[in-house]
Design a protein around this motif. Sequence first.
Motif, short mmCIF file in Angstrom:
data_model
loop_
_atom_site.label_atom_id
_atom_site.label_comp_id
_atom_site.label_asym_id
_atom_site.label_seq_id
_atom_site.Cartn_x
_atom_site.Cartn_y
_atom_site.Cartn_z
N GLY A 53 -0.14 10.13 -3.52
CA GLY A 53 -1.03 10.41 -2.40
C GLY A 53 -1.67 9.14 -1.89
N ALA A 54 -2.51 9.30 -0.89
CA ALA A 54 -3.17 8.15 -0.28
C ALA A 54 -4.35 7.72 -1.14
CB ALA A 54 -3.63 8.50 1.12
N VAL A 55 -4.16 6.63 -1.88
CA VAL A 55 -5.22 6.13 -2.74
C VAL A 55 -5.68 4.73 -2.35
CG1 VAL A 55 -4.57 7.53 -4.73
CG2 VAL A 55 -3.60 5.27 -4.47
N ILE A 56 -4.91 4.06 -1.52
CA ILE A 56 -5.26 2.69 -1.13
C ILE A 56 -4.83 2.45 0.32
CG2 ILE A 56 -3.13 1.65 -1.98
CD1 ILE A 56 -4.89 -0.74 -2.87
N SER A 57 -5.63 1.70 1.02
CA SER A 57 -5.31 1.32 2.40
C SER A 57 -4.69 -0.07 2.39
CB SER A 57 -6.59 1.28 3.24
OG SER A 57 -7.23 2.54 3.23
N ASN A 74 0.76 4.05 -2.93
CA ASN A 74 0.46 5.44 -2.58
C ASN A 74 1.61 6.37 -2.96
OD1 ASN A 74 -2.08 4.84 -1.58
ND2 ASN A 74 -1.31 4.44 0.47
N ARG A 75 2.84 5.92 -2.75
CA ARG A 75 4.00 6.74 -3.12
C ARG A 75 4.05 6.97 -4.63
NH1 ARG A 75 7.40 4.41 0.01
NH2 ARG A 75 7.72 2.65 -1.37
N SER A 88 1.55 6.82 -6.65
CA SER A 88 0.35 7.52 -7.09
C SER A 88 0.32 8.97 -6.65
CB SER A 88 -0.90 6.81 -6.53
OG SER A 88 -0.95 5.49 -6.99
N ALA A 143 0.84 -1.21 0.00
CA ALA A 143 0.00 0.00 0.00
C ALA A 143 0.87 1.25 0.00
CB ALA A 143 -0.95 -0.01 1.19
N GLN A 144 1.95 1.23 0.78
CA GLN A 144 2.85 2.39 0.80
C GLN A 144 3.46 2.64 -0.57
OE1 GLN A 144 5.68 1.52 3.87
NE2 GLN A 144 4.35 2.29 5.51
#
Length: 64
Positions: free
Chosen positions: A11-15, A6-7, A9, A2-3
Amino acid sequence: MAQMVNRMSGGAVISPWEVGELPQDWVDVFLGMTSELPTMREGFRKIESAREKWLRENGFKGRK
């Protein structure tokens, strides 16, 4: 995972608990972008450098 997603992408797009829901081809793309893409870029830089050197040595000026 997930990190990394998100990196890449921006931003925070997935948990973390949503990683298992990603299609395998997306996982492959993100893994490729972090591990294979930098190596490929370096290879292309070496090819372009060798090409430019060859052009200079063989009288081709002002070309890319």
